[in-house]
Design an enzyme around this catalytic site. Structure first.
Site, short mmCIF file in Angstrom:
data_model
loop_
_atom_site.label_atom_id
_atom_site.label_comp_id
_atom_site.label_asym_id
_atom_site.label_seq_id
_atom_site.Cartn_x
_atom_site.Cartn_y
_atom_site.Cartn_z
N LYS A 1 1.80 13.05 5.72
CA LYS A 1 1.77 12.32 4.44
C LYS A 1 2.83 12.89 3.52
CE LYS A 1 -1.23 10.57 0.81
NZ LYS A 1 -0.63 9.22 0.99
N SER B 1 -3.58 1.68 -4.18
CA SER B 1 -3.34 3.01 -3.64
C SER B 1 -4.11 3.21 -2.34
CB SER B 1 -3.75 4.08 -4.66
OG SER B 1 -5.13 3.97 -4.98
N ASN B 2 -5.13 2.39 -2.14
CA ASN B 2 -5.93 2.47 -0.91
C ASN B 2 -6.60 1.12 -0.70
OD1 ASN B 2 -7.99 3.11 1.06
ND2 ASN B 2 -7.64 5.25 0.56
N HIS C 1 -5.31 15.28 3.62
CA HIS C 1 -4.65 14.29 4.46
C HIS C 1 -3.90 14.97 5.60
CE1 HIS C 1 -5.35 11.46 1.11
NE2 HIS C 1 -5.23 10.53 2.04
N HIS C 2 -3.40 14.14 6.51
CA HIS C 2 -2.60 14.61 7.64
C HIS C 2 -1.28 15.19 7.14
CE1 HIS C 2 -0.29 10.88 7.11
NE2 HIS C 2 -1.47 10.31 6.94
N GLY D 1 0.81 -1.20 0.00
CA GLY D 1 0.00 0.00 0.00
C GLY D 1 0.84 1.25 0.00
N THR D 2 2.15 1.09 -0.23
CA THR D 2 3.03 2.26 -0.30
C THR D 2 2.83 2.98 -1.62
OG1 THR D 2 4.67 1.05 1.01
CG2 THR D 2 5.43 3.02 -0.12
N THR D 3 2.72 4.30 -1.57
CA THR D 3 2.58 5.09 -2.80
C THR D 3 3.89 5.84 -3.07
OG1 THR D 3 1.60 6.93 -1.56
CG2 THR D 3 0.10 5.33 -2.52
#
Length: 233
Positions: free
Chosen positions: A134, A96-97, A130-131, A70-72
């Site tokens: 990211k 991606s998710n 997003h946070h 799940g790493t982008t």
């Protein structure tokens, strides 16, 4: 099931909790590329960082360990990973998710784009929030959503961050503390606005989806997506 967690940040720790609650064992948990034997695991889940992901995935595929990533931010090497998987008759899922809700949202996004393709008065844009920790922008999820629009809508040929020109789908990326992830697709005309939105309340959904994907891939051979895991689309 014996799981290797490649990347042991906040997401890795959440995956660990969910995996244990579902009866699995965590036999490796590391943020390093060395110092462990991947063959101890039945399956690996990679939520590392962009410059580590391909090495993690390659190590798994070279050692006959199914891998979920799940790493982008590493997708310039995605085709190499696919070729390696096929060469070694391995098993690999990149998403991606991994959130089950987001993957349903991906399908809704494509359906809506098909419906709107001939309605030229509506202009499309994507916003992701997003946070602040990211690392990449736009998010991999936003890129997947943009690709879903482009594939199904005749007006757009590409996407760009913070740029809106003819045939270019604009993506806006915002970073706000403590936001797990929000994605909004907007179709706007002079008359009205249509929106679809997915808002994550926590990391639990992403982590659960990754564990479900890991459970699903055991015993399989090939390159898969979450559509295969969920049997949708």
């Amino acid at each position: 099931m014996k799981i290797a967690l490649l990347g042991y940040g906040r997401m890795g720790q959440t995956i660990e909790q969910i995996a244990i609650s579902r009866g699995h064992d965590i036999v490796i948990k590391t943020s390093s590329n060395t110092g462990y034997n991947i063959k101890e695991a039945d399956v690996a889940i990679d939520f590392s960082i962009p410059n580590a992901a391909f090495n993690n995935i390659s190590n798994c595929l070279n050692n006959d360990v199914p891998v979920i990533s799940g790493t982008t931010g590493w997708l310039d090497k995605y085709n190499e990973a696919v070729s390696l998987c096929e060469k070694n008759k391995g098993a690999f899922i990149y998403a991606s998710n991994f959130s089950l809700g987001v993957n349903i949202f991906f399908e809704l996004n494509e359906i809506l784009a098909k419906m709107m393709t001939k309605l030229d008065d509506y202009k499309v844009d994507i916003e992701e929030i997003h946070h602040t920790k990211k690392l990449d922008a736009p998010s991999g999820t936003a890129i997947t959503l943009a690709e879903g629009v482009i594939k199904n809508h005749s007006q757009y040929s590409n996407w760009k961050l913070d740029e809106s020109t003819e045939n270019i789908l604009p993506i806006t990326a915002k970073r706000i503390p403590d936001v797990p992830g929000t994605h909004i697709i907007t179709y706007k005309s002079d008359i009205d606005t249509i929106k679809i939105e997915h808002e994550a309340h926590s990391r639990q959904g992403f982590a659960l989806g990754a564990v479900i994907a890991a459970e699903w891939i055991i015993g399989k051979t090939g390159v898969f997506t979450m559509k295969d895991v969920l049997n949708i689309g």
